[in-house]
Design an enzyme around this catalytic site. Structure first.
Site, PDB file in Angstrom:
ATOM      1  N   GLY A 143     -12.007   1.525  -1.453  1.00 31.32           N
ATOM      2  CA  GLY A 143     -10.658   1.008  -1.686  1.00 31.32           C
ATOM      3  C   GLY A 143     -10.634  -0.145  -2.669  1.00 31.32           C
ATOM      4  O   GLY A 143      -9.688  -0.931  -2.681  1.00 31.32           O
ATOM      5  N   SER A 156     -13.401   3.923  -9.133  1.00 38.05           N
ATOM      6  CA  SER A 156     -13.148   5.035 -10.035  1.00 38.05           C
ATOM      7  C   SER A 156     -12.229   4.613 -11.191  1.00 38.05           C
ATOM      8  O   SER A 156     -12.531   4.883 -12.367  1.00 38.05           O
ATOM      9  CB  SER A 156     -12.548   6.166  -9.192  1.00 38.05           C
ATOM     10  OG  SER A 156     -11.973   7.122  -9.975  1.00 38.05           O
ATOM     11  N   GLU A 208       0.835  -1.212   0.000  1.00 39.35           N
ATOM     12  CA  GLU A 208       0.000   0.000   0.000  1.00 39.35           C
ATOM     13  C   GLU A 208       0.867   1.258   0.000  1.00 39.35           C
ATOM     14  O   GLU A 208       1.842   1.356   0.751  1.00 39.35           O
ATOM     15  CB  GLU A 208      -0.898  -0.034   1.236  1.00 39.35           C
ATOM     16  CG  GLU A 208      -2.359   0.141   0.927  1.00 39.35           C
ATOM     17  CD  GLU A 208      -2.957  -0.919   0.001  1.00 39.35           C
ATOM     18  OE1 GLU A 208      -3.067  -0.646  -1.214  1.00 39.35           O
ATOM     19  OE2 GLU A 208      -3.319  -1.990   0.490  1.00 39.35           O
ATOM     20  N   HIS A 209       0.488   2.201  -0.867  1.00 42.07           N
ATOM     21  CA  HIS A 209       1.198   3.480  -1.045  1.00 42.07           C
ATOM     22  C   HIS A 209       2.636   3.270  -1.506  1.00 42.07           C
ATOM     23  O   HIS A 209       3.487   4.125  -1.314  1.00 42.07           O
ATOM     24  CB  HIS A 209       1.137   4.331   0.235  1.00 42.07           C
ATOM     25  CG  HIS A 209      -0.242   4.873   0.491  1.00 42.07           C
ATOM     26  ND1 HIS A 209      -0.640   6.119   0.062  1.00 42.07           N
ATOM     27  CD2 HIS A 209      -1.323   4.305   1.077  1.00 42.07           C
ATOM     28  CE1 HIS A 209      -1.914   6.306   0.406  1.00 42.07           C
ATOM     29  NE2 HIS A 209      -2.344   5.214   1.012  1.00 42.07           N
ATOM     30  N   THR A 210       2.880   2.120  -2.132  1.00 47.81           N
ATOM     31  CA  THR A 210       4.194   1.887  -2.731  1.00 47.81           C
ATOM     32  C   THR A 210       4.177   2.276  -4.213  1.00 47.81           C
ATOM     33  O   THR A 210       5.234   2.403  -4.823  1.00 47.81           O
ATOM     34  CB  THR A 210       4.571   0.386  -2.633  1.00 47.81           C
ATOM     35  OG1 THR A 210       3.453  -0.374  -3.093  1.00 47.81           O
ATOM     36  CG2 THR A 210       4.905  -0.012  -1.211  1.00 47.81           C
ATOM     37  N   ASP A 211       2.968   2.479  -4.789  1.00 47.18           N
ATOM     38  CA  ASP A 211       2.877   2.599  -6.252  1.00 47.18           C
ATOM     39  C   ASP A 211       3.211   3.989  -6.779  1.00 47.18           C
ATOM     40  O   ASP A 211       3.230   4.190  -7.985  1.00 47.18           O
ATOM     41  CB  ASP A 211       1.516   2.114  -6.779  1.00 47.18           C
ATOM     42  CG  ASP A 211       0.352   3.001  -6.405  1.00 47.18           C
ATOM     43  OD1 ASP A 211       0.456   3.775  -5.425  1.00 47.18           O
ATOM     44  OD2 ASP A 211      -0.682   2.925  -7.098  1.00 47.18           O
ATOM     45  N   ASP A 222      -4.096   0.789  -9.484  1.00 46.66           N
ATOM     46  CA  ASP A 222      -5.504   0.447  -9.717  1.00 46.66           C
ATOM     47  C   ASP A 222      -5.794   0.304 -11.202  1.00 46.66           C
ATOM     48  O   ASP A 222      -6.478  -0.620 -11.643  1.00 46.66           O
ATOM     49  CB  ASP A 222      -6.422   1.539  -9.141  1.00 46.66           C
ATOM     50  CG  ASP A 222      -6.185   1.771  -7.665  1.00 46.66           C
ATOM     51  OD1 ASP A 222      -5.443   0.977  -7.061  1.00 46.66           O
ATOM     52  OD2 ASP A 222      -6.740   2.739  -7.126  1.00 46.66           O
ATOM     53  N   GLU A 237      -7.189  10.661 -13.632  1.00 40.38           N
ATOM     54  CA  GLU A 237      -7.303  10.895 -12.176  1.00 40.38           C
ATOM     55  C   GLU A 237      -6.367  12.023 -11.732  1.00 40.38           C
ATOM     56  O   GLU A 237      -6.759  12.920 -11.002  1.00 40.38           O
ATOM     57  CB  GLU A 237      -6.972   9.620 -11.392  1.00 40.38           C
ATOM     58  CG  GLU A 237      -7.909   8.490 -11.718  1.00 40.38           C
ATOM     59  CD  GLU A 237      -8.467   7.767 -10.501  1.00 40.38           C
ATOM     60  OE1 GLU A 237      -8.601   8.375  -9.431  1.00 40.38           O
ATOM     61  OE2 GLU A 237      -8.775   6.571 -10.657  1.00 40.38           O
TER      62      GLU A 237
HETATM   63  C1  GLA Z   1      -5.404   4.188  -3.953  1.00 46.98           C
HETATM   64  C2  GLA Z   1      -4.630   4.761  -5.136  1.00 46.98           C
HETATM   65  C3  GLA Z   1      -3.513   3.801  -5.552  1.00 46.98           C
HETATM   66  C4  GLA Z   1      -2.641   3.399  -4.361  1.00 46.98           C
HETATM   67  C5  GLA Z   1      -3.499   2.982  -3.172  1.00 46.98           C
HETATM   68  C6  GLA Z   1      -2.681   2.769  -1.926  1.00 46.98           C
HETATM   69  O1  GLA Z   1      -6.061   3.016  -4.323  1.00 46.98           O
HETATM   70  O2  GLA Z   1      -5.495   4.950  -6.237  1.00 46.98           O
HETATM   71  O3  GLA Z   1      -2.732   4.396  -6.568  1.00 46.98           O
HETATM   72  O4  GLA Z   1      -1.756   4.431  -4.020  1.00 46.98           O
HETATM   73  O5  GLA Z   1      -4.512   3.917  -2.880  1.00 46.98           O
HETATM   74  O6  GLA Z   1      -1.841   1.693  -2.076  1.00 46.98           O
END
Ligand code: GLA
Length: 345
Positions: free
Chosen positions: A103, A107, A17-20, A151, A139
């Site tokens: 989550g 979108s 998570e939040h690595t992308d 995503d 986005e």
């Molecule tokens: C959302 C964002 C993704 C990613 C996640 C966290 O889904 O759209 O790009 O950063 O949060 O992992």
């Protein structure tokens, strides 16, 4: 011109998570909940958008984003027009089973579905990866959401029954079968959130500060020890520490999946939740309680999934024990709801 019909799945992120947007790996999987979309090109600049659960709206292709549910549709059509896939506006009808603000990429699924439909309508030759990159642009630039690429890549390319090990730096990916003996279950916490609310952007900002301090775009590739020992201010240091350790947990989870070592996969998921709670500070007490009870009642792994501050948890539970487990969990968390289960067999 005739109607085009496409289907795009929602996604759940198993770990990463939040690595992308910090140069790291992610491990999402396609869900069975998804979105069906019908698109008919129009001869004028109007956009007619219809969806189950929302009011019909008429927009214009020249509209700026206005925080309406249809922003992803307008943004994606503008992008499709600039890619030469449509000449004007379109009528778009959507039936979705992906809960919004949870989550699960509702979108991204909507944007990718519009782009895939426009590609078919315009006989375009763009790859799914090119559409994912275009969807992220919608986005980031049209909607003002500073998200990463996970995503869009997941909903554009993931196949059912497999997890997608995606390197968000190179966009190279490999698909690995999900466990056959366990279910990956997605449970909504009952707390809804919107990425546009600002806390996601704040985390992104803190990561940018850490990037400047450590002199790298790739926080995920930093040595966790180096981050811990640094003299950097506590809050952005904790964000960087989460990224550096989370990336390593994704690598461990991929190895575990390959070796069918579900205990190690679960351990990585549990550790990920602790890091999201304590270092990235993206969880909420109600979600911590749900994760902790999911583990207590026997899940092999459980963690918050997605952008954070609400939405769903993802769990890995032995299939034979699943019905009992979910009944116990939902009995003590009446606001929580089972959204989907996926598995490899
Ligand atoms: C959302 C964002 C993704 C990613 C996640 C966290 O889904 O759209 O790009 O950063 O949060 O992992």
């Amino acid at each position: 011109m005739s109607e085009v019909h496409v289907r795009v799945p929602g996604r759940v992120n198993l770990i990463g998570e939040h690595t992308d947007y910090n140069g790291g790996m992610v491990l999402p999987a396609a869900l069975s909940v998804g979105l069906e979309l019908t698109l008919s090109p129009r001869a004028d600049e109007h956009v007619m958008a219809r969806s189950n659960g929302y009011k019909d709206v008429q927009r214009s292709l020249s509209d700026a984003a206005n925080n309406n549910w249809s922003d992803p549709v307008v943004g994606a059509l503008r992008e499709a027009r600039s890619m030469g896939l449509i000449a004007h506006g379109a009528d778009v009808s959507i039936t979705s089973t992906i809960p919004a603000g949870s989550g699960l990429s509702s979108s991204a699924a909507l944007i990718v579905a519009v782009l895939k439909a426009a590609r078919e309508a315009g006989r375009g030759e763009q790859s799914n990866e090119e559409l994912a990159i275009a969807a992220r642009r919608v986005e980031n630039e049209y909607m003002g959401v500073p998200c990463g690429i996970m995503d869009q890549m997941a909903v554009a390319l993931a196949t059912s029954g497999a997890a997608m090990a995606l390197d968000t730096n190179t966009l190279e990916y490999e698909l690995f079968a999900l466990p056959k003996t366990h279910k990956i279950a997605v449970i909504h916490s009952g707390v809804f959130r919107k990425l546009t609310e600002g806390r996601y952007a704040q985390r992104k900002q803190e990561c940018d500060e850490a990037k400047a301090f450590f002199g790298t775009e790739d926080l995920c590739l930093l040595d966790p020890e180096e981050v811990t020992q640094s003299s950097f201010a506590e809050t952005p240091r904790k964000r960087a520490l989460h990224c550096a350790t989370e990336h390593r947990r994704v690598l461990a989870a991929i190895e575990a999946l390959k070796a069918n070592d579900i205990a190690s996969l679960g351990r990585a998921m549990n550790e990920s939740h602790v890091s999201m709670r304590d270092n990235f500070e993206m969880s909420l007490p109600a979600i911590d309680a749900l994760v902790s009870d999911a583990q207590k009642f026997g899940a092999t792994g459980a963690r918050l999934t997605g952008g954070g501050f609400g939405g769903c948890i993802v769990t890995c539970v032995e299939s034979a024990a699943f019905d009992d487990w979910v009944a116990k969990l939902l009995a003590v968390h009446p606001k929580a709801k089972l959204i989907d289960t996926v598995c490899g067999g």
